[in-house]
Design a protein around this motif. Structure first.
Motif, PDB file in Angstrom:
ATOM      1  N   ILE A  29       0.852  -1.179   0.000  1.00  0.00           N
ATOM      2  CA  ILE A  29       0.000   0.000   0.000  1.00  0.00           C
ATOM      3  C   ILE A  29       0.892   1.233   0.000  1.00  0.00           C
ATOM      4  O   ILE A  29       1.787   1.369   0.822  1.00  0.00           O
ATOM      5  CB  ILE A  29      -0.931   0.023   1.228  1.00  0.00           C
ATOM      6  N   LYS A  30       0.650   2.125  -0.944  1.00  0.00           N
ATOM      7  CA  LYS A  30       1.427   3.355  -1.038  1.00  0.00           C
ATOM      8  C   LYS A  30       0.545   4.507  -0.600  1.00  0.00           C
ATOM      9  O   LYS A  30      -0.474   4.789  -1.235  1.00  0.00           O
ATOM     10  CB  LYS A  30       1.912   3.571  -2.471  1.00  0.00           C
ATOM     11  N   ILE A  31       0.920   5.132   0.505  1.00  0.00           N
ATOM     12  CA  ILE A  31       0.082   6.213   1.002  1.00  0.00           C
ATOM     13  C   ILE A  31       0.416   7.520   0.286  1.00  0.00           C
ATOM     14  O   ILE A  31       1.509   7.705  -0.234  1.00  0.00           O
ATOM     15  CB  ILE A  31       0.222   6.397   2.528  1.00  0.00           C
ATOM     16  N   LYS A  32      -0.560   8.412   0.265  1.00  0.00           N
ATOM     17  CA  LYS A  32      -0.364   9.751  -0.275  1.00  0.00           C
ATOM     18  C   LYS A  32      -0.052  10.680   0.896  1.00  0.00           C
ATOM     19  O   LYS A  32      -0.780  10.717   1.877  1.00  0.00           O
ATOM     20  CB  LYS A  32      -1.626  10.229  -1.000  1.00  0.00           C
ATOM     21  N   VAL A  33       1.048  11.405   0.790  1.00  0.00           N
ATOM     22  CA  VAL A  33       1.424  12.385   1.807  1.00  0.00           C
ATOM     23  C   VAL A  33       1.236  13.771   1.204  1.00  0.00           C
ATOM     24  O   VAL A  33       1.776  14.060   0.135  1.00  0.00           O
ATOM     25  CB  VAL A  33       2.881  12.200   2.268  1.00  0.00           C
ATOM     26  N   VAL A  34       0.464  14.626   1.873  1.00  0.00           N
ATOM     27  CA  VAL A  34       0.186  15.954   1.334  1.00  0.00           C
ATOM     28  C   VAL A  34       0.659  17.024   2.312  1.00  0.00           C
ATOM     29  O   VAL A  34       0.613  16.846   3.527  1.00  0.00           O
ATOM     30  CB  VAL A  34      -1.319  16.145   1.036  1.00  0.00           C
ATOM     31  N   THR A  35       1.134  18.123   1.750  1.00  0.00           N
ATOM     32  CA  THR A  35       1.590  19.251   2.551  1.00  0.00           C
ATOM     33  C   THR A  35       1.542  20.504   1.704  1.00  0.00           C
ATOM     34  O   THR A  35       1.130  20.469   0.534  1.00  0.00           O
ATOM     35  CB  THR A  35       3.009  19.003   3.094  1.00  0.00           C
ATOM     36  N   GLU A  36       1.945  21.637   2.291  1.00  0.00           N
ATOM     37  CA  GLU A  36       1.976  22.915   1.580  1.00  0.00           C
ATOM     38  C   GLU A  36       3.395  23.458   1.566  1.00  0.00           C
ATOM     39  O   GLU A  36       4.266  23.012   2.318  1.00  0.00           O
ATOM     40  CB  GLU A  36       1.066  23.926   2.283  1.00  0.00           C
ATOM     41  N   GLU A  37       3.629  24.462   0.722  1.00  0.00           N
ATOM     42  CA  GLU A  37       4.886  25.209   0.752  1.00  0.00           C
ATOM     43  C   GLU A  37       4.871  26.077   1.996  1.00  0.00           C
ATOM     44  O   GLU A  37       4.049  26.986   2.116  1.00  0.00           O
ATOM     45  CB  GLU A  37       5.009  26.093  -0.486  1.00  0.00           C
ATOM     46  N   SER A  38       5.743  25.804   2.936  1.00  0.00           N
ATOM     47  CA  SER A  38       5.818  26.598   4.164  1.00  0.00           C
ATOM     48  C   SER A  38       7.274  26.630   4.636  1.00  0.00           C
ATOM     49  O   SER A  38       7.656  25.906   5.543  1.00  0.00           O
ATOM     50  CB  SER A  38       4.902  26.014   5.242  1.00  0.00           C
ATOM     51  N   TYR A  43       9.270  22.574   2.052  1.00  0.00           N
ATOM     52  CA  TYR A  43       9.257  23.370   0.826  1.00  0.00           C
ATOM     53  C   TYR A  43       9.947  22.582  -0.285  1.00  0.00           C
ATOM     54  O   TYR A  43      10.665  21.614  -0.039  1.00  0.00           O
ATOM     55  CB  TYR A  43       9.949  24.717   1.043  1.00  0.00           C
ATOM     56  N   SER A  44       9.724  23.011  -1.510  1.00  0.00           N
ATOM     57  CA  SER A  44      10.316  22.324  -2.660  1.00  0.00           C
ATOM     58  C   SER A  44      11.573  23.053  -3.119  1.00  0.00           C
ATOM     59  O   SER A  44      11.629  24.284  -3.121  1.00  0.00           O
ATOM     60  CB  SER A  44       9.308  22.242  -3.810  1.00  0.00           C
ATOM     61  N   GLU A  45      12.564  22.272  -3.508  1.00  0.00           N
ATOM     62  CA  GLU A  45      13.826  22.821  -3.997  1.00  0.00           C
ATOM     63  C   GLU A  45      14.438  21.837  -4.978  1.00  0.00           C
ATOM     64  O   GLU A  45      14.657  20.668  -4.654  1.00  0.00           O
ATOM     65  CB  GLU A  45      14.784  23.073  -2.831  1.00  0.00           C
ATOM     66  N   ASN A  46      14.676  22.308  -6.190  1.00  0.00           N
ATOM     67  CA  ASN A  46      15.253  21.460  -7.246  1.00  0.00           C
ATOM     68  C   ASN A  46      14.460  20.173  -7.450  1.00  0.00           C
ATOM     69  O   ASN A  46      15.023  19.094  -7.617  1.00  0.00           O
ATOM     70  CB  ASN A  46      16.715  21.130  -6.923  1.00  0.00           C
ATOM     71  N   GLY A  47      13.140  20.313  -7.397  1.00  0.00           N
ATOM     72  CA  GLY A  47      12.276  19.170  -7.663  1.00  0.00           C
ATOM     73  C   GLY A  47      12.083  18.230  -6.491  1.00  0.00           C
ATOM     74  O   GLY A  47      11.405  17.214  -6.623  1.00  0.00           O
ATOM     75  N   LYS A  48      12.680  18.558  -5.331  1.00  0.00           N
ATOM     76  CA  LYS A  48      12.526  17.720  -4.142  1.00  0.00           C
ATOM     77  C   LYS A  48      11.801  18.490  -3.053  1.00  0.00           C
ATOM     78  O   LYS A  48      11.885  19.716  -2.978  1.00  0.00           O
ATOM     79  CB  LYS A  48      13.892  17.264  -3.623  1.00  0.00           C
ATOM     80  N   ILE A  49      11.091  17.760  -2.196  1.00  0.00           N
ATOM     81  CA  ILE A  49      10.410  18.369  -1.060  1.00  0.00           C
ATOM     82  C   ILE A  49      11.284  18.129   0.166  1.00  0.00           C
ATOM     83  O   ILE A  49      11.548  16.984   0.539  1.00  0.00           O
ATOM     84  CB  ILE A  49       9.007  17.761  -0.866  1.00  0.00           C
ATOM     85  N   ILE A  70       5.118  12.042  -1.588  1.00  0.00           N
ATOM     86  CA  ILE A  70       4.761  13.350  -1.033  1.00  0.00           C
ATOM     87  C   ILE A  70       4.404  14.312  -2.163  1.00  0.00           C
ATOM     88  O   ILE A  70       5.077  14.363  -3.188  1.00  0.00           O
ATOM     89  CB  ILE A  70       5.919  13.948  -0.209  1.00  0.00           C
ATOM     90  N   GLU A  71       3.334  15.064  -1.941  1.00  0.00           N
ATOM     91  CA  GLU A  71       2.897  16.055  -2.928  1.00  0.00           C
ATOM     92  C   GLU A  71       2.625  17.384  -2.232  1.00  0.00           C
ATOM     93  O   GLU A  71       1.965  17.427  -1.193  1.00  0.00           O
ATOM     94  CB  GLU A  71       1.640  15.569  -3.637  1.00  0.00           C
ATOM     95  N   ILE A  72       3.151  18.463  -2.793  1.00  0.00           N
ATOM     96  CA  ILE A  72       2.877  19.812  -2.281  1.00  0.00           C
ATOM     97  C   ILE A  72       1.701  20.401  -3.058  1.00  0.00           C
ATOM     98  O   ILE A  72       1.638  20.291  -4.285  1.00  0.00           O
ATOM     99  CB  ILE A  72       4.122  20.716  -2.413  1.00  0.00           C
ATOM    100  N   MET A  73       0.787  21.014  -2.332  1.00  0.00           N
ATOM    101  CA  MET A  73      -0.387  21.645  -2.941  1.00  0.00           C
ATOM    102  C   MET A  73      -0.864  22.776  -2.031  1.00  0.00           C
ATOM    103  O   MET A  73      -0.418  22.867  -0.884  1.00  0.00           O
ATOM    104  CB  MET A  73      -1.497  20.602  -3.139  1.00  0.00           C
TER     105      MET A  73
END
Length: 249
Positions: A29-38, A43-49, A70-73
């Motif tokens: 099972i692959k979980i979805k991890v969600v967060t924001e730019e903070s 935060y995201s940098e060079n395509g990495k969170i 992990i996905e930033i939104m």
């Protein structure tokens, strides 16, 4: 007799294979991890969170042997996804009374105290009453803990944004008078996004408890998966404490 033995072995092997298939299915099972730019928490940098909050989340899930992505939104979307979908982990989520029963909590990331920031010539100070504050235009992030606090206290003159940095630009453009932020990350955010913050200062400490930021699962997530993550969290925190005791940072 031999015939019945073969039949028995067949059912035994079938049972073992079914169990193995069920076990492997649960393990992948692959979980979805969600967060924001903070910045600087996550935060995201060079395509990495990246960021310290992201590091802790990754350490916990790796220790628990849980596969993830992990996905930033925008925060409002991340919050909505975590409320309505199964197998979703959200961070950094403030644990408020309203949210206590809406999520399955894994562990704390850090605690923050919030202030209202304004221009250096603002007339707002710690003696300003709550009723007087309601006359000011306040920028806030939709569905954030401070947004919910202001709503509970009947603040109506709110300007809702998607990202915290938008409030800085709105204040500089004199479209709002105040916005909430915490001292731990405000200066770093200004520097990271090259925003003009030299004339913006904390003017009023909000009368709310320090906000404890957590990682938490959606209510639709299986309890066994949540317990695995909690075990991983306890393991990581225990290892971190040992390093601190040894003087290793």
């Amino acid at each position: 007799m031999r015939y019945y033995s073969i039949i028995g072995l067949f059912f035994l092997f079938t049972h073992i294979l079914c169990n193995a298939e069920t076990q492997s299915t649960s393990d992948v099972i692959k979980i979805k991890v969600v967060t924001e730019e903070s910045y600087p928490l996550q935060y995201s940098e060079n395509g990495k969170i990246i960021g310290p909050a992201t590091t802790l989340v990754e350490q916990v899930l790796n220790a628990a042997n849980i596969s993830y992505e992990i996905e930033i939104m925008p925060w409002a979307r991340a919050y909505r996804v975590a409320l309505n979908e199964p197998n979703v982990l959200i961070y950094s989520l403030a644990k408020t009374p309203k949210r206590t029963n809406e999520f399955k909590w894994v562990g704390e990331i850090m605690a923050l105290e919030y202030y209202l920031y304004g221009s250096v010539d603002s007339h707002v100070n710690q003696q300003t009453t709550l009723e007087e504050l309601k006359e000011y235009r306040i920028g806030t992030i939709r569905d954030s803990a401070v947004f919910q606090y202001l709503n509970r206290n009947n603040f109506k003159n709110l300007s809702v944004t998607v990202k915290g940095m938008q409030n800085i630009m709105l204040l500089n453009a004199k479209r709002i008078d105040l916005f909430p932020a915490n001292k731990s990350t405000f200066k770093e955010s200004c520097l990271e996004h090259a925003l003009n913050c030299k004339n913006i200062v904390p003017v009023y400490k909000l009368d709310m408890p320090a906000i404890n930021l957590f990682m938490a699962f959606s209510q639709l997530t299986d309890d066994a998966l949540v317990e695995k993550a909690r075990d991983g969290y306890n393991q990581v925190i225990s290892e971190r404490k040992k390093l601190i005791d040894l003087g290793i940072n």
